[in-house]
Motif scaffolding. Structure first.
Motif, PDB file in Angstrom:
ATOM      1  N   PRO A   1     -62.858 -47.759 -43.709  1.00 21.16           N
ATOM      2  CA  PRO A   1     -61.890 -46.819 -44.261  1.00 21.16           C
ATOM      3  C   PRO A   1     -62.553 -45.882 -45.270  1.00 21.16           C
ATOM      4  N   VAL A   2     -62.000 -44.682 -45.380  1.00 19.74           N
ATOM      5  CA  VAL A   2     -62.421 -43.711 -46.387  1.00 19.74           C
ATOM      6  C   VAL A   2     -61.178 -43.287 -47.152  1.00 19.74           C
ATOM      7  N   TRP A   3     -61.242 -43.371 -48.457  1.00 16.30           N
ATOM      8  CA  TRP A   3     -60.105 -42.956 -49.285  1.00 16.30           C
ATOM      9  C   TRP A   3     -60.500 -41.715 -50.073  1.00 16.30           C
ATOM     10  N   GLU A   4     -59.812 -40.621 -49.783  1.00 20.98           N
ATOM     11  CA  GLU A   4     -59.985 -39.378 -50.540  1.00 20.98           C
ATOM     12  C   GLU A   4     -59.132 -39.514 -51.797  1.00 20.98           C
ATOM     13  N   VAL A   5     -59.762 -39.909 -52.894  1.00 22.94           N
ATOM     14  CA  VAL A   5     -58.991 -40.323 -54.073  1.00 22.94           C
ATOM     15  C   VAL A   5     -58.384 -39.155 -54.831  1.00 22.94           C
ATOM     16  N   THR A   6     -58.927 -37.945 -54.622  1.00 19.68           N
ATOM     17  CA  THR A   6     -58.420 -36.783 -55.347  1.00 19.68           C
ATOM     18  C   THR A   6     -58.842 -35.501 -54.644  1.00 19.68           C
TER      19      THR A   6
END
Length: 402
Positions: free
Chosen positions: A69-74
Protein backbone atom coordinates in the motif's frame (compact mmCIF):
# COMPACT_ATOMS: atom_id res chain seq x y z
CA UNK A 1 4.99 6.90 23.49
CA UNK A 2 2.93 4.85 25.98
CA UNK A 3 0.40 4.21 23.22
CA UNK A 4 3.20 2.98 20.92
CA UNK A 5 4.57 0.67 23.62
CA UNK A 6 1.13 -0.89 24.12
CA UNK A 7 0.73 -1.79 20.45
CA UNK A 8 0.94 -5.44 19.48
CA UNK A 9 3.07 -6.30 16.46
CA UNK A 10 0.63 -7.97 14.07
CA UNK A 11 2.46 -7.78 10.73
CA UNK A 12 4.61 -10.80 9.94
CA UNK A 13 8.30 -10.05 9.29
CA UNK A 14 9.48 -10.08 5.68
CA UNK A 15 11.21 -13.45 6.13
CA UNK A 16 8.00 -15.25 7.14
CA UNK A 17 7.39 -17.40 5.22
CA UNK A 18 10.90 -18.07 3.86
CA UNK A 19 9.34 -18.65 0.43
CA UNK A 20 8.85 -14.88 0.12
CA UNK A 21 12.58 -14.25 0.43
CA UNK A 22 13.19 -17.09 -2.02
CA UNK A 23 10.86 -15.43 -4.54
CA UNK A 24 12.67 -12.12 -4.13
CA UNK A 25 16.03 -13.82 -4.65
CA UNK A 26 14.70 -15.63 -7.71
CA UNK A 27 13.40 -12.35 -9.13
CA UNK A 28 16.76 -10.64 -8.72
CA UNK A 29 18.73 -13.57 -10.13
CA UNK A 30 16.50 -14.00 -13.16
CA UNK A 31 16.47 -10.26 -13.78
CA UNK A 32 20.26 -10.29 -13.53
CA UNK A 33 20.43 -13.10 -16.08
CA UNK A 34 18.22 -11.24 -18.57
CA UNK A 35 20.16 -7.98 -18.27
CA UNK A 36 23.61 -9.61 -17.87
CA UNK A 37 23.96 -7.63 -14.64
CA UNK A 38 27.65 -8.03 -13.84
CA UNK A 39 27.47 -6.22 -10.52
CA UNK A 40 24.54 -8.21 -9.17
CA UNK A 41 26.73 -9.93 -6.52
CA UNK A 42 27.78 -6.50 -5.24
CA UNK A 43 24.11 -5.47 -5.02
CA UNK A 44 23.11 -8.70 -3.28
CA UNK A 45 25.58 -7.93 -0.50
CA UNK A 46 23.24 -5.05 0.41
CA UNK A 47 20.37 -7.48 0.96
CA UNK A 48 20.09 -6.42 4.59
CA UNK A 49 18.79 -3.05 3.35
CA UNK A 50 16.80 -4.05 0.30
CA UNK A 51 14.94 -7.10 1.64
CA UNK A 52 13.01 -5.18 4.34
CA UNK A 53 12.18 -2.52 1.76
CA UNK A 54 10.62 -5.16 -0.50
CA UNK A 55 8.89 -6.86 2.42
CA UNK A 56 6.39 -9.36 1.15
CA UNK A 57 7.22 -8.81 -2.52
CA UNK A 58 6.24 -11.67 -4.78
CA UNK A 59 8.10 -10.50 -7.87
CA UNK A 60 8.88 -7.37 -9.85
CA UNK A 61 6.25 -4.96 -11.15
CA UNK A 62 5.91 -1.62 -12.86
CA UNK A 63 6.06 0.38 -9.64
CA UNK A 64 8.80 -1.40 -7.78
CA UNK A 65 7.84 -4.36 -5.64
CA UNK A 66 4.30 -5.72 -5.36
CA UNK A 67 2.27 -6.15 -3.14
CA UNK A 68 2.15 -2.97 -1.03
CA UNK A 69 0.00 0.00 0.00
CA UNK A 70 0.96 3.64 -0.55
CA UNK A 71 -0.59 6.37 1.57
CA UNK A 72 -0.49 9.91 0.21
CA UNK A 73 -0.55 11.55 3.63
CA UNK A 74 -0.89 15.14 2.40
CA UNK A 75 -1.17 17.34 -0.67
CA UNK A 76 0.93 20.01 1.04
CA UNK A 77 4.42 20.50 -0.40
CA UNK A 78 7.31 22.92 -0.12
CA UNK A 79 8.05 22.60 -3.87
CA UNK A 80 5.91 23.03 -6.97
CA UNK A 81 7.21 20.42 -9.41
CA UNK A 82 6.13 20.86 -13.02
CA UNK A 83 5.26 17.18 -13.44
CA UNK A 84 3.42 16.53 -10.15
CA UNK A 85 0.48 14.18 -10.76
CA UNK A 86 -1.07 15.26 -7.45
CA UNK A 87 -0.77 19.00 -8.21
CA UNK A 88 0.68 19.26 -4.72
CA UNK A 89 1.24 22.57 -2.98
CA UNK A 90 -1.47 23.63 -0.57
CA UNK A 91 -2.87 21.37 2.14
CA UNK A 92 -6.32 20.04 1.34
CA UNK A 93 -8.62 17.62 3.15
CA UNK A 94 -6.65 14.82 4.80
CA UNK A 95 -7.07 12.13 7.42
CA UNK A 96 -6.20 13.46 10.88
CA UNK A 97 -3.82 11.71 13.24
CA UNK A 98 -6.41 9.44 14.84
CA UNK A 99 -7.95 8.57 11.48
CA UNK A 100 -4.44 7.88 10.22
CA UNK A 101 -3.73 5.47 13.06
CA UNK A 102 -7.02 3.69 12.41
CA UNK A 103 -5.96 3.36 8.76
CA UNK A 104 -2.59 1.94 9.83
CA UNK A 105 -4.40 -0.63 11.98
CA UNK A 106 -6.41 -1.66 8.93
CA UNK A 107 -3.33 -1.81 6.68
CA UNK A 108 -1.60 -4.04 9.23
CA UNK A 109 -4.61 -6.37 9.25
CA UNK A 110 -4.24 -7.21 5.54
CA UNK A 111 -1.94 -10.28 5.50
CA UNK A 112 -0.24 -9.48 2.18
CA UNK A 113 0.72 -5.95 3.28
CA UNK A 114 4.16 -6.14 4.93
CA UNK A 115 5.51 -2.69 4.07
CA UNK A 116 4.08 0.79 3.62
CA UNK A 117 5.10 3.78 1.53
CA UNK A 118 4.23 7.25 2.83
CA UNK A 119 4.16 9.88 0.11
CA UNK A 120 2.61 13.24 -0.74
CA UNK A 121 2.84 16.09 -1.56
CA UNK A 122 5.82 16.19 0.72
CA UNK A 123 5.13 13.87 3.68
CA UNK A 124 7.72 15.55 5.91
CA UNK A 125 5.68 18.78 6.08
CA UNK A 126 2.98 16.87 7.96
CA UNK A 127 3.50 17.70 11.69
CA UNK A 128 2.61 14.20 12.92
CA UNK A 129 4.71 12.25 10.40
CA UNK A 130 7.13 10.88 13.02
CA UNK A 131 4.22 9.78 15.21
CA UNK A 132 2.61 7.99 12.27
CA UNK A 133 5.89 6.26 11.34
CA UNK A 134 6.39 5.10 14.92
CA UNK A 135 2.85 3.75 15.05
CA UNK A 136 3.21 1.89 11.74
CA UNK A 137 6.57 0.48 12.75
CA UNK A 138 5.21 -0.72 16.10
CA UNK A 139 2.57 -2.68 14.19
CA UNK A 140 5.38 -4.41 12.31
CA UNK A 141 5.12 -2.54 8.99
CA UNK A 142 8.36 -1.71 7.19
CA UNK A 143 8.09 1.98 6.33
CA UNK A 144 9.46 3.79 3.30
CA UNK A 145 9.05 7.52 2.71
CA UNK A 146 8.92 9.06 -0.76
CA UNK A 147 10.25 12.59 -0.39
CA UNK A 148 11.86 15.39 -2.34
CA UNK A 149 14.64 15.26 0.24
CA UNK A 150 14.94 19.01 0.74
CA UNK A 151 13.86 18.88 4.40
CA UNK A 152 16.30 16.14 5.41
CA UNK A 153 19.59 16.83 7.13
CA UNK A 154 21.74 14.56 9.29
CA UNK A 155 19.60 15.11 12.38
CA UNK A 156 16.30 14.47 10.54
CA UNK A 157 17.68 11.33 8.85
CA UNK A 158 18.66 9.87 12.22
CA UNK A 159 15.25 10.81 13.65
CA UNK A 160 13.47 9.06 10.77
CA UNK A 161 15.56 5.92 11.17
CA UNK A 162 14.91 5.80 14.93
CA UNK A 163 11.19 6.14 14.22
CA UNK A 164 11.30 3.08 11.98
CA UNK A 165 11.94 4.28 8.41
CA UNK A 166 13.98 1.68 6.51
CA UNK A 167 13.95 3.29 3.05
CA UNK A 168 14.07 6.87 1.79
CA UNK A 169 12.97 7.32 -1.82
CA UNK A 170 14.44 10.64 -2.92
CA UNK A 171 13.19 12.52 -5.97
CA UNK A 172 16.06 13.55 -8.25
CA UNK A 173 15.21 14.72 -11.77
CA UNK A 174 18.55 15.91 -13.11
CA UNK A 175 22.29 15.59 -12.61
CA UNK A 176 22.75 19.37 -12.72
CA UNK A 177 21.38 22.05 -10.36
CA UNK A 178 19.89 24.30 -13.04
CA UNK A 179 17.70 21.63 -14.65
CA UNK A 180 16.62 19.98 -11.39
CA UNK A 181 15.71 23.36 -9.87
CA UNK A 182 13.78 24.27 -13.04
CA UNK A 183 11.77 21.03 -12.97
CA UNK A 184 11.13 21.40 -9.24
CA UNK A 185 10.39 25.11 -9.75
CA UNK A 186 12.43 25.98 -6.66
CA UNK A 187 15.96 27.48 -6.60
CA UNK A 188 18.38 25.57 -4.38
CA UNK A 189 16.31 22.37 -4.31
CA UNK A 190 19.06 20.33 -6.01
CA UNK A 191 21.67 21.04 -3.33
CA UNK A 192 19.17 20.42 -0.52
CA UNK A 193 18.14 17.10 -2.10
CA UNK A 194 21.78 16.00 -2.36
CA UNK A 195 22.19 16.93 1.31
CA UNK A 196 19.23 14.69 2.11
CA UNK A 197 20.64 11.83 0.04
CA UNK A 198 23.99 12.01 1.82
CA UNK A 199 22.24 12.14 5.20
CA UNK A 200 20.29 9.02 4.27
CA UNK A 201 23.52 7.22 3.46
CA UNK A 202 25.15 8.31 6.71
CA UNK A 203 22.14 7.08 8.69
CA UNK A 204 22.40 3.66 7.04
CA UNK A 205 18.95 3.51 5.45
CA UNK A 206 18.24 2.01 2.04
CA UNK A 207 18.60 4.76 -0.56
CA UNK A 208 16.16 4.76 -3.44
CA UNK A 209 16.31 7.45 -6.10
CA UNK A 210 13.09 8.27 -7.94
CA UNK A 211 13.44 9.96 -11.32
CA UNK A 212 10.50 11.21 -13.36
CA UNK A 213 11.45 10.87 -17.02
CA UNK A 214 10.04 13.61 -19.26
CA UNK A 215 10.94 15.76 -22.23
CA UNK A 216 12.96 18.10 -20.00
CA UNK A 217 15.41 15.47 -18.76
CA UNK A 218 15.18 12.65 -21.32
CA UNK A 219 18.67 13.32 -22.69
CA UNK A 220 20.12 13.56 -19.17
CA UNK A 221 19.05 10.11 -17.97
CA UNK A 222 22.53 8.57 -18.58
CA UNK A 223 24.11 11.23 -16.35
CA UNK A 224 21.44 10.79 -13.67
CA UNK A 225 22.07 7.04 -13.56
CA UNK A 226 25.83 7.64 -13.28
CA UNK A 227 25.15 10.03 -10.41
CA UNK A 228 22.94 7.44 -8.69
CA UNK A 229 25.87 5.02 -8.91
CA UNK A 230 28.21 7.60 -7.37
CA UNK A 231 25.71 8.28 -4.58
CA UNK A 232 25.60 4.52 -3.82
CA UNK A 233 21.85 4.13 -4.28
CA UNK A 234 20.49 0.62 -3.89
CA UNK A 235 17.42 1.21 -6.09
CA UNK A 236 16.56 3.60 -8.93
CA UNK A 237 12.97 3.93 -10.14
CA UNK A 238 12.57 5.65 -13.51
CA UNK A 239 8.98 6.92 -13.57
CA UNK A 240 7.56 7.69 -17.00
CA UNK A 241 5.63 10.94 -16.68
CA UNK A 242 1.89 10.29 -16.98
CA UNK A 243 -0.06 13.31 -18.26
CA UNK A 244 -2.09 14.04 -15.12
CA UNK A 245 -2.16 16.88 -12.61
CA UNK A 246 0.45 19.53 -13.39
CA UNK A 247 2.10 16.99 -15.71
CA UNK A 248 -0.95 16.92 -17.98
CA UNK A 249 -1.43 18.90 -21.16
CA UNK A 250 2.05 20.42 -21.26
CA UNK A 251 3.81 18.02 -23.62
CA UNK A 252 6.12 16.37 -21.08
CA UNK A 253 5.32 12.79 -22.11
CA UNK A 254 7.83 10.86 -24.23
CA UNK A 255 6.96 9.66 -27.70
CA UNK A 256 6.61 5.96 -28.37
CA UNK A 257 10.01 6.00 -30.11
CA UNK A 258 11.71 7.77 -27.19
CA UNK A 259 10.10 5.36 -24.75
CA UNK A 260 11.37 2.33 -26.70
CA UNK A 261 14.86 3.83 -26.93
CA UNK A 262 14.89 4.49 -23.18
CA UNK A 263 13.95 0.87 -22.37
CA UNK A 264 16.78 -0.34 -24.62
CA UNK A 265 19.25 2.03 -22.99
CA UNK A 266 18.20 1.05 -19.44
CA UNK A 267 18.54 -2.65 -20.25
CA UNK A 268 22.08 -2.04 -21.47
CA UNK A 269 22.96 0.24 -18.58
CA UNK A 270 21.87 -2.33 -15.98
CA UNK A 271 24.76 -4.59 -16.97
CA UNK A 272 27.33 -2.23 -15.44
CA UNK A 273 25.24 -0.46 -12.77
CA UNK A 274 25.28 -1.25 -9.06
CA UNK A 275 21.71 -0.11 -8.25
CA UNK A 276 18.81 -2.10 -9.58
CA UNK A 277 17.14 0.12 -12.18
CA UNK A 278 13.40 -0.39 -12.53
CA UNK A 279 11.41 1.58 -15.13
CA UNK A 280 8.10 2.57 -13.54
CA UNK A 281 4.81 3.13 -15.38
CA UNK A 282 6.70 1.02 -17.92
CA UNK A 283 5.27 -2.52 -17.75
CA UNK A 284 6.55 -3.17 -21.28
CA UNK A 285 10.11 -3.33 -19.92
CA UNK A 286 9.80 -6.89 -18.66
CA UNK A 287 8.30 -8.10 -21.94
CA UNK A 288 11.02 -6.23 -23.82
CA UNK A 289 13.74 -8.07 -21.87
CA UNK A 290 12.10 -11.43 -22.58
CA UNK A 291 11.56 -10.68 -26.25
CA UNK A 292 15.16 -9.53 -26.61
CA UNK A 293 16.40 -12.84 -25.20
CA UNK A 294 13.85 -14.80 -27.27
CA UNK A 295 12.88 -16.88 -24.26
CA UNK A 296 11.48 -20.39 -24.65
CA UNK A 297 7.92 -21.39 -23.73
CA UNK A 298 9.25 -22.98 -20.52
CA UNK A 299 11.15 -19.85 -19.60
CA UNK A 300 8.08 -17.70 -20.23
CA UNK A 301 6.34 -19.77 -17.55
CA UNK A 302 9.07 -18.80 -15.09
CA UNK A 303 8.91 -15.16 -16.20
CA UNK A 304 5.19 -15.04 -15.42
CA UNK A 305 5.97 -15.92 -11.81
CA UNK A 306 8.67 -13.23 -11.55
CA UNK A 307 7.42 -10.31 -13.65
CA UNK A 308 3.93 -8.95 -13.13
CA UNK A 309 3.96 -5.74 -15.20
CA UNK A 310 1.37 -3.15 -14.28
CA UNK A 311 0.67 -3.41 -10.55
CA UNK A 312 -2.46 -1.23 -10.47
CA UNK A 313 -5.17 -2.71 -8.31
CA UNK A 314 -3.68 -6.13 -7.62
CA UNK A 315 -0.14 -5.26 -6.45
CA UNK A 316 -0.74 -1.68 -5.39
CA UNK A 317 -3.27 0.03 -3.15
CA UNK A 318 -3.09 3.83 -3.22
CA UNK A 319 -4.78 5.79 -0.42
CA UNK A 320 -5.43 9.47 -1.05
CA UNK A 321 -5.21 12.10 1.73
CA UNK A 322 -9.01 12.24 2.06
CA UNK A 323 -9.32 8.45 2.39
CA UNK A 324 -10.31 7.56 -1.18
CA UNK A 325 -8.60 4.35 -2.32
CA UNK A 326 -7.33 4.12 -5.90
CA UNK A 327 -5.65 1.21 -7.70
CA UNK A 328 -2.65 3.42 -8.54
CA UNK A 329 -1.66 7.09 -8.19
CA UNK A 330 -2.28 7.42 -11.93
CA UNK A 331 -5.68 5.66 -11.97
CA UNK A 332 -8.02 8.15 -10.24
CA UNK A 333 -10.92 5.70 -9.91
CA UNK A 334 -12.04 5.08 -6.34
CA UNK A 335 -12.87 1.66 -4.95
CA UNK A 336 -14.24 3.26 -1.78
CA UNK A 337 -13.28 5.55 1.10
CA UNK A 338 -11.71 4.32 4.34
CA UNK A 339 -13.91 6.74 6.26
CA UNK A 340 -16.97 4.75 5.13
CA UNK A 341 -15.63 1.26 4.35
CA UNK A 342 -12.97 -1.03 5.83
CA UNK A 343 -9.78 -1.00 3.77
CA UNK A 344 -9.85 -4.80 3.59
CA UNK A 345 -13.26 -4.67 1.91
CA UNK A 346 -12.10 -2.04 -0.59
CA UNK A 347 -8.93 -4.01 -1.38
CA UNK A 348 -10.76 -7.28 -1.95
CA UNK A 349 -14.11 -6.11 -3.32
CA UNK A 350 -13.71 -2.59 -4.77
CA UNK A 351 -14.86 -2.41 -8.40
CA UNK A 352 -11.62 -1.26 -10.08
CA UNK A 353 -9.55 -3.67 -7.96
CA UNK A 354 -11.66 -6.66 -9.00
CA UNK A 355 -11.53 -5.69 -12.68
CA UNK A 356 -7.77 -5.12 -12.72
CA UNK A 357 -7.14 -8.53 -11.18
CA UNK A 358 -8.60 -10.18 -14.26
CA UNK A 359 -6.65 -8.75 -17.18
CA UNK A 360 -7.55 -11.60 -19.49
CA UNK A 361 -11.25 -10.84 -19.20
CA UNK A 362 -11.34 -7.06 -18.78
CA UNK A 363 -8.56 -5.37 -20.77
CA UNK A 364 -9.50 -3.86 -24.11
CA UNK A 365 -7.87 -3.07 -27.44
CA UNK A 366 -4.45 -4.50 -28.24
CA UNK A 367 -3.79 -5.18 -24.53
CA UNK A 368 -6.67 -7.68 -24.52
CA UNK A 369 -5.02 -10.03 -27.01
CA UNK A 370 -1.31 -9.31 -26.47
CA UNK A 371 1.06 -12.27 -26.11
CA UNK A 372 2.77 -10.41 -23.25
CA UNK A 373 -0.38 -9.58 -21.31
CA UNK A 374 0.55 -11.60 -18.21
CA UNK A 375 3.98 -9.97 -17.78
CA UNK A 376 2.95 -6.49 -18.92
CA UNK A 377 -0.73 -5.59 -19.10
CA UNK A 378 -0.02 -2.07 -20.36
CA UNK A 379 0.11 1.03 -18.17
CA UNK A 380 -3.41 1.51 -16.80
CA UNK A 381 -2.64 5.09 -15.74
CA UNK A 382 -1.49 6.06 -19.22
CA UNK A 383 -4.56 4.37 -20.74
CA UNK A 384 -6.79 6.41 -18.44
CA UNK A 385 -4.95 9.68 -19.10
CA UNK A 386 -5.35 9.32 -22.86
CA UNK A 387 -8.82 7.78 -23.11
CA UNK A 388 -10.61 8.13 -19.78
CA UNK A 389 -10.78 4.31 -19.63
CA UNK A 390 -8.33 2.55 -17.32
CA UNK A 391 -8.98 -0.76 -19.12
CA UNK A 392 -8.13 0.58 -22.59
CA UNK A 393 -4.96 -0.24 -24.51
CA UNK A 394 -1.72 1.53 -23.62
CA UNK A 395 -1.15 4.21 -26.30
CA UNK A 396 2.66 4.19 -25.86
CA UNK A 397 3.15 0.42 -26.21
CA UNK A 398 6.04 -0.30 -28.56
CA UNK A 399 6.14 -4.10 -28.18
CA UNK A 400 4.53 -4.85 -31.52
CA UNK A 401 7.13 -2.65 -33.21
CA UNK A 402 10.06 -4.65 -31.81
Amino acid sequence: MKEINRLRRIVKPFYMAPSLVAKQALSALYFGYLTQWRRLPQWLLKGGKTLPTAAGAIGMGCIGFPIHPVWEVTTACNLRCRHCHASAGKRQEELNTEEGKKLLDEIASVPEFRMLVLTGGEPLVRPDIIELVQYASALGLKVAIATNGTLIDTQMAKKLKRAGVCDLAMGLDAATPDLHDFIRDTPGSYERTLRGIRACREAGMCLQINVTVMKYNYSEIPRILDLADELEAEIVLLYQVVPQGRGGGNGLELTKEEYAHLMDFVAGKQASAVPIIEPTCSPQYWAYLLNKRQVSHWELGLARKVFRGCAAGWGLCYIKPNGEVWPCPFVPVSGGNVRQMPLTQIWHEGGPFRKLRNREKNLRGSCATCHWQSVCGGCRGRAYAHSGDYLAEDPLCFLHDC
